[in-house]
Design an enzyme around this catalytic site. Structure first.
Site, mmCIF file in Angstrom:
data_model
loop_
_atom_site.group_PDB
_atom_site.id
_atom_site.type_symbol
_atom_site.label_atom_id
_atom_site.label_comp_id
_atom_site.label_asym_id
_atom_site.label_seq_id
_atom_site.Cartn_x
_atom_site.Cartn_y
_atom_site.Cartn_z
ATOM 1 N N GLY A 1 16.682 -31.659 -19.844
ATOM 2 C CA GLY A 1 15.334 -31.183 -20.196
ATOM 3 C C GLY A 1 15.161 -30.569 -21.563
ATOM 4 O O GLY A 1 14.139 -29.927 -21.807
ATOM 5 N N TYR B 1 15.100 -27.504 -10.250
ATOM 6 C CA TYR B 1 14.640 -27.446 -11.645
ATOM 7 C C TYR B 1 15.258 -26.194 -12.249
ATOM 8 O O TYR B 1 14.795 -25.087 -12.008
ATOM 9 C CB TYR B 1 13.110 -27.393 -11.638
ATOM 10 C CG TYR B 1 12.387 -27.488 -12.975
ATOM 11 C CD1 TYR B 1 12.975 -27.170 -14.190
ATOM 12 C CD2 TYR B 1 11.045 -27.903 -13.006
ATOM 13 C CE1 TYR B 1 12.270 -27.259 -15.384
ATOM 14 C CE2 TYR B 1 10.334 -27.990 -14.201
ATOM 15 C CZ TYR B 1 10.954 -27.659 -15.380
ATOM 16 O OH TYR B 1 10.238 -27.746 -16.560
ATOM 17 N N ASP C 1 14.732 -31.963 -25.070
ATOM 18 C CA ASP C 1 14.577 -33.279 -25.690
ATOM 19 C C ASP C 1 15.300 -33.386 -27.037
ATOM 20 O O ASP C 1 15.821 -34.446 -27.372
ATOM 21 C CB ASP C 1 13.088 -33.590 -25.883
ATOM 22 C CG ASP C 1 12.269 -33.275 -24.627
ATOM 23 O OD1 ASP C 1 12.861 -32.865 -23.611
ATOM 24 O OD2 ASP C 1 11.040 -33.431 -24.676
ATOM 25 N N GLU C 2 15.319 -32.282 -27.774
ATOM 26 C CA GLU C 2 15.870 -32.323 -29.132
ATOM 27 C C GLU C 2 17.389 -32.374 -29.160
ATOM 28 O O GLU C 2 17.993 -32.532 -30.210
ATOM 29 C CB GLU C 2 15.317 -31.165 -29.983
ATOM 30 C CG GLU C 2 15.436 -29.781 -29.405
ATOM 31 C CD GLU C 2 14.306 -29.393 -28.435
ATOM 32 O OE1 GLU C 2 13.854 -30.244 -27.655
ATOM 33 O OE2 GLU C 2 13.913 -28.220 -28.455
ATOM 34 N N SER D 1 17.421 -27.670 -17.678
ATOM 35 C CA SER D 1 16.733 -27.303 -18.917
ATOM 36 C C SER D 1 17.445 -26.157 -19.621
ATOM 37 O O SER D 1 16.808 -25.197 -20.056
ATOM 38 C CB SER D 1 15.268 -26.939 -18.642
ATOM 39 O OG SER D 1 14.510 -28.095 -18.449
ATOM 40 N N LYS E 1 17.331 -30.862 -12.458
ATOM 41 C CA LYS E 1 16.692 -31.031 -13.756
ATOM 42 C C LYS E 1 17.182 -29.861 -14.586
ATOM 43 O O LYS E 1 16.844 -28.707 -14.320
ATOM 44 C CB LYS E 1 15.168 -31.006 -13.624
ATOM 45 C CG LYS E 1 14.521 -31.471 -14.889
ATOM 46 C CD LYS E 1 13.283 -30.738 -15.266
ATOM 47 C CE LYS E 1 13.220 -30.768 -16.778
ATOM 48 N NZ LYS E 1 12.210 -29.990 -17.376
ATOM 49 N N THR F 1 6.072 -28.109 -15.956
ATOM 50 C CA THR F 1 5.669 -27.194 -17.025
ATOM 51 C C THR F 1 4.513 -27.797 -17.829
ATOM 52 O O THR F 1 3.471 -27.163 -18.021
ATOM 53 C CB THR F 1 6.864 -26.953 -17.977
ATOM 54 O OG1 THR F 1 7.988 -26.543 -17.203
ATOM 55 C CG2 THR F 1 6.533 -25.909 -19.014
HETATM 56 C C1 MN9 Z 1 10.388 -25.329 -21.842
HETATM 57 C C2 MN9 Z 1 9.886 -26.734 -21.777
HETATM 58 O O1 MN9 Z 1 8.695 -26.961 -21.663
HETATM 59 N N1 MN9 Z 1 10.779 -27.691 -21.839
HETATM 60 C C3 MN9 Z 1 10.421 -29.054 -21.825
HETATM 61 C C4 MN9 Z 1 10.895 -29.712 -20.599
HETATM 62 O O2 MN9 Z 1 11.559 -29.192 -19.771
HETATM 63 C C5 MN9 Z 1 11.014 -29.792 -23.020
HETATM 64 O O3 MN9 Z 1 10.569 -31.105 -22.953
HETATM 65 C C6 MN9 Z 1 10.605 -29.142 -24.336
HETATM 66 O O4 MN9 Z 1 9.216 -29.043 -24.393
HETATM 67 C C7 MN9 Z 1 11.098 -29.943 -25.519
HETATM 68 O O5 MN9 Z 1 12.473 -30.042 -25.476
HETATM 69 C C8 MN9 Z 1 10.664 -29.364 -26.847
HETATM 70 O O6 MN9 Z 1 11.326 -28.152 -27.077
HETATM 71 C C1 PYR Z 2 8.776 -31.820 -19.146
HETATM 72 C C2 PYR Z 2 9.050 -31.136 -17.918
HETATM 73 O O1 PYR Z 2 10.118 -31.185 -17.451
HETATM 74 C C3 PYR Z 2 8.031 -30.387 -17.285
HETATM 75 O O2 PYR Z 2 6.889 -30.505 -17.704
HETATM 76 O O3 PYR Z 2 8.324 -29.662 -16.343
#
Ligand code: MN9
Ligand code: PYR
Length: 299
Positions: A192, A141, A194-195, A169, A167, A49
């Protein structure tokens, strides 16, 4: 009057660029050094992403993956290349290429325009990809909007022998827990969001993949160590700081373009802007978030 003469334009027009932003391979080597030395990041997940893979051509994705693998050799433990595309054929081509360049694994997201109508259909799509690179560890993913993860992974090792993990998310801890309790010991679930990593660590995730680790990697490593030694007070303190940063950024507007600018500001390297349709982050916004970062994480 169907055709009013007066037209009032109240917004600034978007900047028009005639040529798309080009990829820049030369910054990858220095960026790997920065990640390793300044952030303590030893594994990378590329062309996902944050890497704007969906805005790149297949050829560009190959060039990027190749450069990451080449420059990460001897420095990073693993380079996982995300190869998912809307087209099965393109995805297979990238999977095959990832094997040729000796990536350590591949990850695939579900196609999102023609969404698979069921877990079975998605499993078949993933199987078609994995069979193109049968020796590479394969990660799904998972972004929960498409299909449930648990219906997908049930029995998946029978159709994808190279399957090694997810992965994840999603924010649903029940779904996450069931995924973790189902999988065999040699698979990994990488979180995935982070917060809220700490909650996921409690549930048993094996690692984390996230966009913000480009600049909070060093802090997240401390969070994970604190968790592992049972120092939950310290782990929470760090998690709350990351939450404060992310919620501040979300209030100002946080997207892949803003993230890109933060990666620029906080690494000190010139990584360039994103490509349309992702918008370049307004300078004032990046500066405000960087100042917030500096106040939350003083040197
Ligand atoms: C949707 C998206 O891009 N998710 C990211 C990775 O998967 C995360 O790293 C977020 O950017 C992060 O948790 C902040 O909300
Ligand atoms: C951060 C992450 O998982 C992505 O960029 O796809």
């Amino acid at each position: 009057n169907p055709c009013p003469k007066k037209q009032v334009i109240t917004r600034d027009p978007l900047p028009l660029k005639l040529k798309p932003i080009e990829i820049n391979l030369s910054v990858i080597g220095p960026y790997i050094d920065y990640l390793k030395e300044k952030q303590g990041v030893n594994n990378v997940f590329v062309n996902g992403t944050t890497g704007e893979s969906m805005s790149l051509s297949v050829e560009e994705r190959k060039l990027l993956a190749e450069e990451w693998c080449r420059k990460a050799k001897g420095k990073m433990d693993q380079v996982i290349v995300h190869v998912g595309c809307l087209s099965l054929k393109d995805t297979q081509e990238l999977a095959h290429h990832a094997a040729q360049i000796e990536a350590d694994g591949i990850a695939v997201i579900a196609p999102s325009f023609f969404k698979p109508s069921s877990a079975d259909v998605l499993r078949t799509f993933l199987q078609e990809v994995a069979s193109t690179a049968p020796t590479l560890p394969f990660y799904y993913y998972h972004v929960p909007s498409v299909t449930g993860v648990n219906e997908l992974i049930e029995g998946i090792e029978k159709v994808i022998p190279s399957f090694r993990g997810v992965k994840f998310s999603g924010s649903d801890l029940m779904d996450l827990g069931q995924c973790i309790s189902y999988i065999p010991p040699h698979w990994s679930v990488l979180y995935g969001i982070d917060e809220q990593l700490l909650g996921a660590l409690v549930m048993g995730v094996h690692g984390a993949v996230g966009s913000t680790y480009n600049y909070v990697g060093c802090h997240v490593n401390k969070l994970i160590s604190a968790f592992e030694t049972g120092d939950l007070v310290q782990a929470r303190t760090i998690q709350f700081k990351i939450q404060e940063l992310v919620s501040f950024a979300i209030k100002l507007g946080f997207d892949v373009g803003v993230n890109k600018q933060l990666m620029n500001e906080l690494s000190g390297l010139d990584l360039g802007p994103p490509r349309l349709p992702v918008m370049t982050c307004p300078a004032a916004r990046a500066l405000a978030i960087k100042q917030k970062y500096d106040s939350i994480f003083p040197e």
